[in-house]
Design a protein around this motif. Sequence first.
Motif, short mmCIF file in Angstrom:
data_model
loop_
_atom_site.label_atom_id
_atom_site.label_comp_id
_atom_site.label_asym_id
_atom_site.label_seq_id
_atom_site.Cartn_x
_atom_site.Cartn_y
_atom_site.Cartn_z
N VAL A 1 -30.03 58.59 11.24
CA VAL A 1 -30.68 57.80 10.19
C VAL A 1 -29.69 56.80 9.60
CG1 VAL A 1 -31.73 57.88 7.91
CG2 VAL A 1 -32.37 59.58 9.63
N VAL A 2 -28.50 57.28 9.22
CA VAL A 2 -27.52 56.40 8.59
C VAL A 2 -27.01 55.36 9.59
CG1 VAL A 2 -25.27 56.30 7.46
CG2 VAL A 2 -26.83 58.19 6.96
N LYS A 3 -26.75 55.78 10.82
CA LYS A 3 -26.26 54.83 11.83
C LYS A 3 -27.27 53.71 12.07
CE LYS A 3 -24.54 54.51 16.57
NZ LYS A 3 -23.35 53.74 16.16
N THR A 4 -28.53 54.07 12.12
CA THR A 4 -29.58 53.05 12.30
C THR A 4 -29.62 52.09 11.11
OG1 THR A 4 -30.91 54.56 13.63
CG2 THR A 4 -32.04 52.68 12.63
N GLN A 5 -29.48 52.64 9.90
CA GLN A 5 -29.48 51.79 8.71
C GLN A 5 -28.29 50.83 8.72
OE1 GLN A 5 -29.51 54.76 5.63
NE2 GLN A 5 -31.75 54.94 5.61
N VAL A 6 -27.14 51.31 9.15
CA VAL A 6 -25.96 50.46 9.21
C VAL A 6 -26.14 49.36 10.25
CG1 VAL A 6 -23.51 50.37 9.79
CG2 VAL A 6 -24.39 52.23 8.37
N GLU A 7 -26.64 49.71 11.41
CA GLU A 7 -26.83 48.71 12.47
C GLU A 7 -27.87 47.67 12.07
OE1 GLU A 7 -24.95 48.39 15.13
OE2 GLU A 7 -23.80 50.08 14.35
N SER B 1 -22.17 67.01 -2.12
CA SER B 1 -23.05 66.96 -0.95
C SER B 1 -22.36 66.16 0.15
CB SER B 1 -24.40 66.33 -1.33
OG SER B 1 -25.21 66.19 -0.19
N VAL B 2 -22.17 66.79 1.30
CA VAL B 2 -21.46 66.14 2.41
C VAL B 2 -22.41 65.98 3.59
CG1 VAL B 2 -19.48 66.27 3.98
CG2 VAL B 2 -19.30 67.20 1.65
N PRO B 3 -22.69 64.74 4.00
CA PRO B 3 -23.55 64.55 5.18
C PRO B 3 -22.82 64.98 6.44
CG PRO B 3 -22.68 62.45 4.44
CD PRO B 3 -22.23 63.46 3.43
N ILE B 4 -23.45 65.81 7.24
CA ILE B 4 -22.84 66.28 8.49
C ILE B 4 -23.60 65.74 9.68
CG2 ILE B 4 -22.25 68.33 9.86
CD1 ILE B 4 -21.91 69.84 7.23
N PHE B 5 -24.89 65.89 9.68
CA PHE B 5 -25.71 65.37 10.78
C PHE B 5 -26.99 64.81 10.20
CE2 PHE B 5 -28.96 66.03 14.14
CZ PHE B 5 -28.46 65.13 15.06
N ALA C 1 -22.53 53.87 2.87
CA ALA C 1 -22.36 54.93 1.87
C ALA C 1 -23.05 56.21 2.30
CB ALA C 1 -22.88 54.47 0.52
N GLY C 2 -24.00 56.11 3.22
CA GLY C 2 -24.68 57.30 3.72
C GLY C 2 -23.77 58.22 4.51
N TYR C 3 -22.64 57.71 4.99
CA TYR C 3 -21.67 58.53 5.70
C TYR C 3 -20.78 59.35 4.76
CZ TYR C 3 -22.59 56.01 10.09
OH TYR C 3 -23.16 55.48 11.21
N LYS C 4 -20.74 58.97 3.49
CA LYS C 4 -19.76 59.53 2.57
C LYS C 4 -20.38 60.61 1.69
CE LYS C 4 -17.27 55.14 2.54
NZ LYS C 4 -16.76 54.02 1.73
N PRO C 5 -19.53 61.52 1.18
CA PRO C 5 -20.05 62.59 0.33
C PRO C 5 -20.48 62.06 -1.04
CG PRO C 5 -17.66 62.69 0.42
CD PRO C 5 -18.09 61.65 1.43
N VAL C 6 -21.31 62.82 -1.68
CA VAL C 6 -21.79 62.49 -3.02
C VAL C 6 -21.37 63.60 -3.98
CG1 VAL C 6 -23.81 62.04 -4.46
CG2 VAL C 6 -23.76 61.23 -2.10
N LEU C 7 -20.68 63.22 -5.04
CA LEU C 7 -20.23 64.18 -6.05
C LEU C 7 -20.94 63.87 -7.35
CD1 LEU C 7 -18.31 66.47 -6.96
CD2 LEU C 7 -16.64 64.68 -7.55
#
Length: 449
Positions: free
Chosen positions: A336-342, A328-332, A288-294
């Motif tokens: 952090v998010v990739k590490t959490q997913v892995e 809010s759209v995560p761009i870079f 979910a960290g890759y996705k925007p938050v509305l």
Amino acid sequence: MPLKPKFLLSLVLLLACFNNLFAQDSTLMGTTINWDLAKCIDYAKKNNILINTYRLSLLTSQQQYLLAKAARLPNLSGSATQNFSHQNAGSYDPATGTGGGSGLSASGSYSLNSSVTLYNGNLINNTIQQANLSVESANLSIIQQENDITLQITQAYLAVLLDKENIIYDTDLVNTSATQVKLEQQKYDVGAVARYALIQLQAQQSTDQFTLINAKNTEKGDLLTLKQLLLLTSDVNFDIIKPDTIVPIDTVTAFKTVEQTALQNRPEVKSSELGVKIAQYGVDIAKAGYKPVLSAGGALNTSYSTGQGSLPYQLNNNFNQEVGLTLSVPIFTRRVVKTQVEEAKINVDQADLNLKNTRITLSQSVERAYLNVTNAKSQYDAALQQYNFNKEGYRIATEQLKVGAINTVDYSVQKNLFIQAQQAFIQAKYNELLTLKIYDFYRGIPIKL
């Protein structure tokens, strides 16, 4: 605002639960109690410290679940600011008509703010599902620990039963020895037997008495072990109730049947399966960290200041209402998010290994229990046959001793063979019972005598 009835009920139940967890059973202090196996198991389940620790963990998991569900609701916060200022006197300006005095001025601002998440990559829903599974897992941990303490209590309880039966047999041997010594003493007094024969029986009587004392001491030690497992205080006089009969094994359920039942129903397997699902939800939560938050937000605010008109006028005139959307759209995220997913994926792999290990361990435990119960059954059958033969031999030797048809040495040999066979038989009987109860427990049959 008055508390809602549901909240009050939940609060009462929660306080009652904590009271049950931590209050000692003072009604047992200084009393004499005699419990059967069912009462011992029931008491242990209610008072065992580790089980109650798991119950507290369950309460924590339930609170986390409620917290996760509450994330769907909007928040609401209020703020108020009140300022006071004092102005020193200054020179009077005829042109403007100001100055020449001092005074106190005040100003204030008040607002209500609220926001609610409309979309966050399904983070809230996944968190709720994960928390719900954690509640189920915590409950299964309680059941698993109750199973463990049940087996411990059963083993300790049967050890005491074994001791009590040994005491019965040993007491009978002591009484028999005393009778034989008395008869032999009468024969010796009239010169019918030699002193050596009398001494032999007296020595045997001393040996039987020593065995009886050891059996009673063993019972005291095993009773203390059971008492400590139950967490009873030292001032409680505790003993167990012996069942009327103990039925030997007729048949043993096939290993594959019990194994399949255990793998499908045992709480440790279900808990490990939930662990995999919990870890999988962790991956979805991390992604979910890759996705925007509305989110949607709104605010109500007003203010006033001294000298700007009346207070009601200013509060009404300065009253503002705001509503808006925030995306809010995560761009870079600096990985952090990739590490959490892995890391979440690694947790899934670890949960899979835990599940595999749980199943293998359980299967091995069931197989060991099956081997133990089949071995115990064959040992019991052999011990019973040996006991019956030696019991008859001992009976014949006893009758022969009464009429002087056998000497004391041969009689002692036959008696020792009988004692050994008797001890082996009692041990085999309770070992068979214990192994059967453990084996049946794996297929979901409650332990009872």
